[in-house]
Write a protein that holds these residues in place. Structure first.
Motif, PDB file in Angstrom:
ATOM      1  N   GLY A  75      21.125  68.823  45.115  1.00  9.24           N
ATOM      2  CA  GLY A  75      22.036  68.475  46.530  1.00  9.24           C
ATOM      3  C   GLY A  75      22.953  68.521  46.364  1.00  9.24           C
ATOM      4  O   GLY A  75      23.979  69.479  46.633  1.00  9.24           O
ATOM      5  N   MET A  76      22.938  68.105  45.504  1.00 10.17           N
ATOM      6  CA  MET A  76      24.604  67.092  45.708  1.00 10.17           C
ATOM      7  C   MET A  76      25.306  68.267  44.312  1.00 10.17           C
ATOM      8  O   MET A  76      25.945  69.181  45.056  1.00 10.17           O
ATOM      9  N   ALA A  77      24.775  68.694  43.529  1.00 14.72           N
ATOM     10  CA  ALA A  77      25.347  69.839  42.390  1.00 14.72           C
ATOM     11  C   ALA A  77      25.789  70.507  42.574  1.00 14.72           C
ATOM     12  O   ALA A  77      26.363  71.292  43.024  1.00 14.72           O
ATOM     13  N   THR A  78      24.432  71.404  43.389  1.00 17.68           N
ATOM     14  CA  THR A  78      24.402  72.933  44.037  1.00 17.68           C
ATOM     15  C   THR A  78      25.121  73.143  45.299  1.00 17.68           C
ATOM     16  O   THR A  78      25.437  73.953  45.434  1.00 17.68           O
ATOM     17  N   ALA A  79      25.129  71.620  46.303  1.00 17.56           N
ATOM     18  CA  ALA A  79      26.600  72.097  47.213  1.00 17.56           C
ATOM     19  C   ALA A  79      28.064  71.956  46.347  1.00 17.56           C
ATOM     20  O   ALA A  79      28.684  72.439  47.662  1.00 17.56           O
ATOM     21  N   LEU A  80      27.804  71.607  45.618  1.00 22.20           N
ATOM     22  CA  LEU A  80      29.528  71.397  45.618  1.00 22.20           C
ATOM     23  C   LEU A  80      29.696  72.394  44.282  1.00 22.20           C
ATOM     24  O   LEU A  80      30.811  73.368  44.780  1.00 22.20           O
ATOM     25  N   VAL A  81      28.684  72.858  44.157  1.00 19.06           N
ATOM     26  CA  VAL A  81      28.598  74.210  43.136  1.00 19.06           C
ATOM     27  C   VAL A  81      29.916  75.629  44.127  1.00 19.06           C
ATOM     28  O   VAL A  81      30.067  76.433  44.383  1.00 19.06           O
ATOM     29  N   LEU A  82      28.493  75.278  45.108  1.00 25.43           N
ATOM     30  CA  LEU A  82      28.591  76.906  46.381  1.00 25.43           C
ATOM     31  C   LEU A  82      30.596  76.233  46.905  1.00 25.43           C
ATOM     32  O   LEU A  82      30.476  77.458  47.252  1.00 25.43           O
ATOM     33  N   ALA A  83      30.351  74.630  47.164  1.00 26.70           N
ATOM     34  CA  ALA A  83      31.630  75.140  47.795  1.00 26.70           C
ATOM     35  C   ALA A  83      33.077  75.610  47.806  1.00 26.70           C
ATOM     36  O   ALA A  83      33.790  75.849  47.406  1.00 26.70           O
ATOM     37  N   ARG A  84      32.493  75.164  45.469  1.00 19.10           N
ATOM     38  CA  ARG A  84      33.585  75.695  45.096  1.00 19.10           C
ATOM     39  C   ARG A  84      33.388  76.852  44.532  1.00 19.10           C
ATOM     40  O   ARG A  84      34.969  77.794  43.862  1.00 19.10           O
ATOM     41  N   SER A  85      32.744  77.924  45.200  1.00 15.95           N
ATOM     42  CA  SER A  85      32.503  79.136  44.663  1.00 15.95           C
ATOM     43  C   SER A  85      33.099  80.035  46.398  1.00 15.95           C
ATOM     44  O   SER A  85      33.253  80.954  46.809  1.00 15.95           O
ATOM     45  N   GLY A  86      34.080  78.730  47.021  1.00 19.25           N
ATOM     46  CA  GLY A  86      34.173  79.603  48.029  1.00 19.25           C
ATOM     47  C   GLY A  86      33.617  79.751  49.432  1.00 19.25           C
ATOM     48  O   GLY A  86      33.858  79.948  50.632  1.00 19.25           O
ATOM     49  N   ARG A  87      31.753  79.066  49.701  1.00 23.50           N
ATOM     50  CA  ARG A  87      30.912  78.534  50.402  1.00 23.50           C
ATOM     51  C   ARG A  87      31.310  77.808  51.514  1.00 23.50           C
ATOM     52  O   ARG A  87      32.278  77.050  50.845  1.00 23.50           O
ATOM     53  N   ARG A  88      31.612  77.850  52.698  1.00 22.13           N
ATOM     54  CA  ARG A  88      31.288  76.676  53.702  1.00 22.13           C
ATOM     55  C   ARG A  88      29.991  75.921  53.463  1.00 22.13           C
ATOM     56  O   ARG A  88      29.423  76.429  53.959  1.00 22.13           O
ATOM     57  N   VAL A  89      30.062  74.517  53.536  1.00 23.88           N
ATOM     58  CA  VAL A  89      28.843  73.620  52.876  1.00 23.88           C
ATOM     59  C   VAL A  89      28.638  72.671  53.857  1.00 23.88           C
ATOM     60  O   VAL A  89      29.459  71.672  53.816  1.00 23.88           O
ATOM     61  N   ARG A  90      27.433  72.354  53.994  1.00 29.73           N
ATOM     62  CA  ARG A  90      26.716  70.650  54.030  1.00 29.73           C
ATOM     63  C   ARG A  90      25.429  70.774  53.996  1.00 29.73           C
ATOM     64  O   ARG A  90      24.659  71.283  53.473  1.00 29.73           O
ATOM     65  N   VAL A  91      25.525  69.085  53.607  1.00 30.02           N
ATOM     66  CA  VAL A  91      23.996  69.021  53.502  1.00 30.02           C
ATOM     67  C   VAL A  91      23.506  68.204  54.609  1.00 30.02           C
ATOM     68  O   VAL A  91      24.146  67.106  54.848  1.00 30.02           O
ATOM     69  N   TRP A  92      22.061  68.771  54.185  1.00 29.16           N
ATOM     70  CA  TRP A  92      21.552  67.590  54.888  1.00 29.16           C
ATOM     71  C   TRP A  92      20.497  66.664  54.167  1.00 29.16           C
ATOM     72  O   TRP A  92      20.008  66.999  53.422  1.00 29.16           O
ATOM     73  N   SER A  93      20.753  65.412  54.496  1.00 26.50           N
ATOM     74  CA  SER A  93      20.021  64.031  53.487  1.00 26.50           C
ATOM     75  C   SER A  93      19.178  63.329  54.099  1.00 26.50           C
ATOM     76  O   SER A  93      19.849  62.461  55.213  1.00 26.50           O
ATOM     77  N   ARG A  94      17.534  63.667  53.925  1.00 26.57           N
ATOM     78  CA  ARG A  94      17.012  62.148  55.083  1.00 26.57           C
ATOM     79  C   ARG A  94      18.022  60.326  54.805  1.00 26.57           C
ATOM     80  O   ARG A  94      17.265  59.642  55.545  1.00 26.57           O
ATOM     81  N   GLU A  95      18.581  60.380  53.285  1.00 21.67           N
ATOM     82  CA  GLU A  95      18.854  59.602  52.887  1.00 21.67           C
ATOM     83  C   GLU A  95      19.833  59.503  52.441  1.00 21.67           C
ATOM     84  O   GLU A  95      20.665  60.335  51.620  1.00 21.67           O
ATOM     85  N   PRO A  96      20.754  58.078  52.262  1.00 25.33           N
ATOM     86  CA  PRO A  96      21.973  58.330  51.952  1.00 25.33           C
ATOM     87  C   PRO A  96      21.925  58.317  49.885  1.00 25.33           C
ATOM     88  O   PRO A  96      20.644  58.013  49.184  1.00 25.33           O
ATOM     89  N   ALA A  97      22.434  58.831  49.263  1.00 28.81           N
ATOM     90  CA  ALA A  97      22.524  58.839  47.946  1.00 28.81           C
ATOM     91  C   ALA A  97      22.298  57.823  47.519  1.00 28.81           C
ATOM     92  O   ALA A  97      21.687  57.523  45.961  1.00 28.81           O
ATOM     93  N   GLU A  98      22.473  57.129  47.538  1.00 25.06           N
ATOM     94  CA  GLU A  98      22.239  55.540  46.266  1.00 25.06           C
ATOM     95  C   GLU A  98      21.257  55.204  46.508  1.00 25.06           C
ATOM     96  O   GLU A  98      20.301  54.191  46.596  1.00 25.06           O
ATOM     97  N   ARG A  99      19.795  56.327  47.886  1.00 23.87           N
ATOM     98  CA  ARG A  99      19.005  55.333  47.922  1.00 23.87           C
ATOM     99  C   ARG A  99      17.837  56.401  47.748  1.00 23.87           C
ATOM    100  O   ARG A  99      16.476  56.527  48.081  1.00 23.87           O
ATOM    101  N   THR A 100      18.031  57.463  47.016  1.00 23.99           N
ATOM    102  CA  THR A 100      17.401  58.773  46.634  1.00 23.99           C
ATOM    103  C   THR A 100      16.752  59.066  45.193  1.00 23.99           C
ATOM    104  O   THR A 100      16.821  57.364  44.640  1.00 23.99           O
ATOM    105  N   THR A 101      15.738  59.761  45.315  1.00 30.23           N
ATOM    106  CA  THR A 101      15.123  59.054  42.798  1.00 30.23           C
ATOM    107  C   THR A 101      16.380  59.547  42.418  1.00 30.23           C
ATOM    108  O   THR A 101      16.497  57.897  41.411  1.00 30.23           O
ATOM    109  N   SER A 102      17.422  60.072  42.971  1.00 28.16           N
ATOM    110  CA  SER A 102      18.334  60.184  41.874  1.00 28.16           C
ATOM    111  C   SER A 102      18.639  58.812  41.638  1.00 28.16           C
ATOM    112  O   SER A 102      19.481  58.600  39.944  1.00 28.16           O
ATOM    113  N   ALA A 103      19.307  57.533  42.442  1.00 32.55           N
ATOM    114  CA  ALA A 103      19.535  56.261  42.376  1.00 32.55           C
ATOM    115  C   ALA A 103      19.347  55.554  41.406  1.00 32.55           C
ATOM    116  O   ALA A 103      19.370  54.385  40.735  1.00 32.55           O
TER     117      ALA A 103
END
Length: 318
Positions: free
Chosen positions: A18-46
């Motif tokens: 989600g963070m990677a996708t949001a960053l690519v979109l934001a850098r392409s000029g889109r206005r983006v926000r992320v809805w996440s159930r948990e902070p990044a440090e508590r996701t499976t990615s961590a």
């Protein structure tokens, strides 16, 4: 659009995908926000051991290009390891041979067969550092991350014209998609007794794997497991003991290393990664980007680029 929306794209899911996708979109000029159930440090990615390698992920013909896109980014970020958490580290995939890999392997510099297995110098990522860095990059790009329990993708579709579903295992209920299944992974963290290279040995016929990854701060991550349809997030002491024993059979000094922690995560596996665009009620766009199993870090940026392209691109199954 409902006045609640503060951007024209909502990304559901705050893990690395989600963070990677949001960053690519934001850098392409889109206005983006992320809805996440948990902070990044508590996701499976961590929880991820986070060695770049396209492991147990399909479809093969698309995974190669996705992985190589990510590899190029990681190689660049490895020039600033303290900041990004990415380092290039030598190691061996025991039992793996270059001839058994796909065409993508020809574009990975330095892969070579040895008596022990396939030797390589690959990105190894310290996920707590990397996720914190990504949060900073999102903030700099103007992306707001909102902690929010999403019970239906309709919640996001009602307030934004474009929604990107990067909900990982949550897609099982949110889509819903019963093809998404948990693959439980358990790791043991020990004080590093001097191991400087990574090692993996996979057994496709078993839910037990053997690997160790040196990380900064004197830590060594030991693994692991790949238990399909196992939901427990509690470390199993017997499994932890078996993990240490398998790793110590490769590097005997690991046997005496002090255990400093345990990690358990549920990989969001699917028979094939779903990167797909659909038009829903009112002509709003819903892009799916989930089902990456244990290779989310490996394909994150390739999938993010493709998903971002589908925000404005043609609909159709992927």
């Amino acid at each position: 659009m409902d006045s609640e929306a503060s951007g024209d794209v909502i990304v559901v899911g705050g893990g690395v995908m989600g963070m990677a996708t949001a960053l690519v979109l934001a850098r392409s000029g889109r206005r983006v926000r992320v809805w996440s159930r948990e902070p990044a440090e508590r996701t499976t990615s961590a929880v991820a051991g986070a060695l770049w390698w396209p492991y147990r992920i399909d479809p093969v013909e698309r995974v190669g290009p996705w992985s190589l896109q990510s590899l190029r980014r990681y190689a660049e970020w490895a020039r600033r390891p303290e900041e990004t958490g990415v380092r290039m580290v030598e190691g061996v995939h025991a039992g793996t041979r270059l001839a058994g890999l796909g065409e993508w392997a020809g574009e990975v510099a330095g892969l070579r067969d040895t008596a022990e297995g396939l030797a390589a110098r690959l990105p190894l990522i310290d996920m707590p550092v990397h996720l914190a860095w990504l949060r900073g990059e999102l903030a700099a790009a103007g992306v707001e991350v909102e902690l929010r329990e999403v019970r239906s993708l309709d919640e996001a579709v009602r307030v934004a014209p474009v929604v990107v579903n990067c909900s990982g295992l949550g897609a099982r209920e949110l889509v819903p998609d019963a093809a998404v299944r948990p693959v439980r992974g358990q790791l043991v963290i020990v004080e590093n007794p001097g191991v400087r290279t990574w090692y993996t040995a996979a057994d496709e016929a078993s839910d037990a794997t053997t690997y160790f990854f040196p990380q900064p701060g004197g830590r060594l991550l030991l693994g692991g497991t790949a238990e399909v349809d196992a939901w427990s997030l509690e470390p199993d002491p017997g499994v932890a003991e078996a993990i240490v024993k398998r790793c110590a059979a490769v590097r005997p000094e690991i046997a005496g290393a002090r255990v400093v922690g345990h990690r358990v995560g549920l990989r969001p596996a699917r028979p094939g990664v779903r990167v797909e665009r659909e038009v829903v009620g009112g002509g709003r766009v819903l892009v799916h980007n989930y089902g990456h199993g244990g290779a989310g870090v490996t394909v994150a940026w390739g999938c993010a680029e493709e998903a971002a392209g589908l925000v404005v691109g043609p609909a159709g199954p992927r």
